[in-house]
Write an enzyme that holds these catalytic residues in place. Structure first.
Site, PDB file in Angstrom:
ATOM      1  N   HIS A 282       1.997   1.934  -3.280  1.00 44.18           N
ATOM      2  CA  HIS A 282       0.982   2.832  -3.842  1.00 44.18           C
ATOM      3  C   HIS A 282       1.430   4.287  -3.748  1.00 44.18           C
ATOM      4  CE1 HIS A 282      -2.544  -0.258  -3.280  1.00 44.18           C
ATOM      5  NE2 HIS A 282      -1.567  -0.700  -4.048  1.00 44.18           N
TER       6      HIS A 282
ATOM      7  N   ASP B 235       0.862  -1.185   0.000  1.00 46.44           N
ATOM      8  CA  ASP B 235       0.000   0.000   0.000  1.00 46.44           C
ATOM      9  C   ASP B 235       0.902   1.240   0.000  1.00 46.44           C
ATOM     10  OD1 ASP B 235      -2.271   1.836   0.517  1.00 46.44           O
ATOM     11  OD2 ASP B 235      -3.348  -0.005   1.002  1.00 46.44           O
TER      12      ASP B 235
END
Length: 465
Positions: free
Chosen positions: A296, A273
């Site tokens: 991310h 993430d």
């Protein structure tokens, strides 16, 4: 738009950026010698933790006491529950009149559990150095987790003022069995993601604490966020190595919420993430010299979920590299929120094969069925300078999707050069209701930015920030 290849090469390398050698700093840190006097008192065979007579040593030169967890009954075989021994060591160190070192010795693996009564609770009488030279791990997966304990967090530090969590050791979250739960997002046979929600523990959480230092550690394979700071202030994070697989869900490297005066420096983060995520109520955050990816990216948000107020300002991300990530630098807000994001600088950042290098999304939604709402978290005074590198051609290199009611304002771009990794065609940026200027000609040019300020704009709710 097709650019001559020579022009592309000249533009890409016309202004080189240099970054400090993060890995060298990490290696040099782990070579530093820590002066600890480890107790040599032999423990009786198989003692009950409460029956052990705690012992600790005082370094006469520095007058610092070392509290070795093994002296409080910790075994360190990776199987025995050492929770009670850690609690006893912490309570003793916390009540000491002078600063001490709580030592987790090298060469041992300690399994400690989450408890409903937080293990590491303050306030303490003096500062504590939590020195992790060995390995700390939780129970192995949800089936081994205590039924009576919360599955939302593992190691919790509560109401601590003046603490350093450091060392050359490892905090291993053993997250694989959590990532594979049926309630976690998985790819269906048709390729679609199946979203769902279930509890998984944050590996390390600081809550209502101040004057914190976290440095030198490897933190890996957390079931959820690796480190989280809630309602904290004056936090220094440096020389961390945070890693989990790219497909591990919700494993943000560092998440901060309602926290101010934060420095995150000289670290390597690779997760499933965000490398760093900045939530509501964060001010004065400086992120510098980070190697991020796969991930991310580095994100502000998401903000304004369920019509909540979010206030974020004075954020700087600089001198960093983002590699093989879904996003680069991102601001994301939900429709219906209140508050503002302002005074944000992204400077001197290199993008290596990033799908969305620069993105503002005021329509953030986890499904395709979020209703349109009028109010929004306003976004203003955002600077992007000296951001260069390559992007994945599946998405435009810059995307500014701003609210109909609260346009993005005062966006500034300077020396931005982003080229496709496998194509000679440079994609056009995307703009919607975005106001700003190009101080220099960018590659690709962001001609879709609107000039000046919007003539009609609803009264911003940022006054509450």
């Amino acid at each position: 738009m097709i650019l001559p290849r020579i022009l592309i090469l000249v533009c890409l390398f016309s202004s080189c950026v240099s970054f400090p050698l993060i890995q060298d700093k990490l290696n040099s840190y782990t070579k530093q010698k820590h002066l600890h006097t480890i107790s040599r008192i032999s423990l009786p065979p198989d003692p009950a933790p409460e029956a052990v007579s705690p012992s600790y040593n005082v370094d006469s030169a520095s007058n610092i006491t070392t509290f070795n967890v093994q002296s409080f009954g910790a075994i360190g075989d990776g199987v025995t529950d050492d929770t009670q021994a850690f609690k006893m060591a912490w309570d003793t160190a916390c009540q000491a009149e002078k600063s001490g070192i709580l030592l987790v010795p090298k060469g041992y693996s300690f399994m400690i559990q989450s408890t409903n009564t937080t293990i590491f609770t303050g306030p303490c009488k003096s500062g504590i150095t939590f020195q992790i030279d060995g390995t700390i791990m939780p129970p192995d997966g949800p089936d081994s987790w205590p039924i009576t304990s919360s599955k939302k967090q593992w190691l919790v530090f509560y109401r601590i003022n003046g603490m350093s969590l450091q060392g050359g050791g490892v905090i291993d979250g053993r997250g694989e069995k959590w990532w594979n739960l049926p309630c976690k997002p998985h790819k269906a046979p048709n390729g679609k993601t199946l979203p769902s929600v279930c509890d998984s523990p944050v590996a390390i959480r600081f809550f209502m604490s101040s004057n914190l230092t976290v440095q030198g550690l490897e933190v890996k394979n957390s079931p959820k966020f690796h480190l989280r700071f809630d309602v904290c202030q004056d936090v220094d994070i440096e020389l961390l190595n945070i890693n989990s697989p790219a497909q591990s869900p919700n494993t943000d490297g560092i998440h901060i919420e309602n926290t101010k005066n934060v420095k995150i420096y000289n670290s390597v983060i690779s997760t499933g993430d965000d490398c760093v995520s900045i939530g509501a109520g964060c001010y004065n955050v400086d992120i510098r010299n980070i190697t991020c990816g796969p991930s991310h990216g580095i994100s502000i948000g998401s903000l304004g979920v369920r019509n909540s107020r979010a206030c974020v300002s004075n954020i700087t991300v600089s001198d960093s590299v983002i590699r093989h990530s879904d996003n680069g630098v991102r601001i994301k807000t939900w429709q219906g929120g209140l508050g503002s994001v302002s005074k944000v600088t992204f400077h001197n950042i290199y993008m290596d094969t990033v799908r969305n290098p620069i993105i503002i999304d005021q329509y953030y939604c986890l499904t395709k069925h979020c209703p349109n709402q009028t109010s929004a978290v306003s976004i203003s005074d955002i600077l992007y300078s000296n951001i260069k590198g390559t992007y994945d051609v599946r998405s435009p290199p810059m995307r500014f999707a701003c609210s109909d009611s609260f346009p993005c304002t005062n966006l500034t771009l300077s020396e931005v050069e982003l080229l496709p990794i496998k194509s000679q065609v440079v994609s056009n940026p995307f703009c919607w209701n975005a106001y700003g200027t190009m101080q220099t000609l960018t590659i690709p040019p962001v001609f879709c930015l609107l000039e000046g300020l919007p003539q009609s704009m609803q009264q911003s709710d940022s006054a509450g920030c």
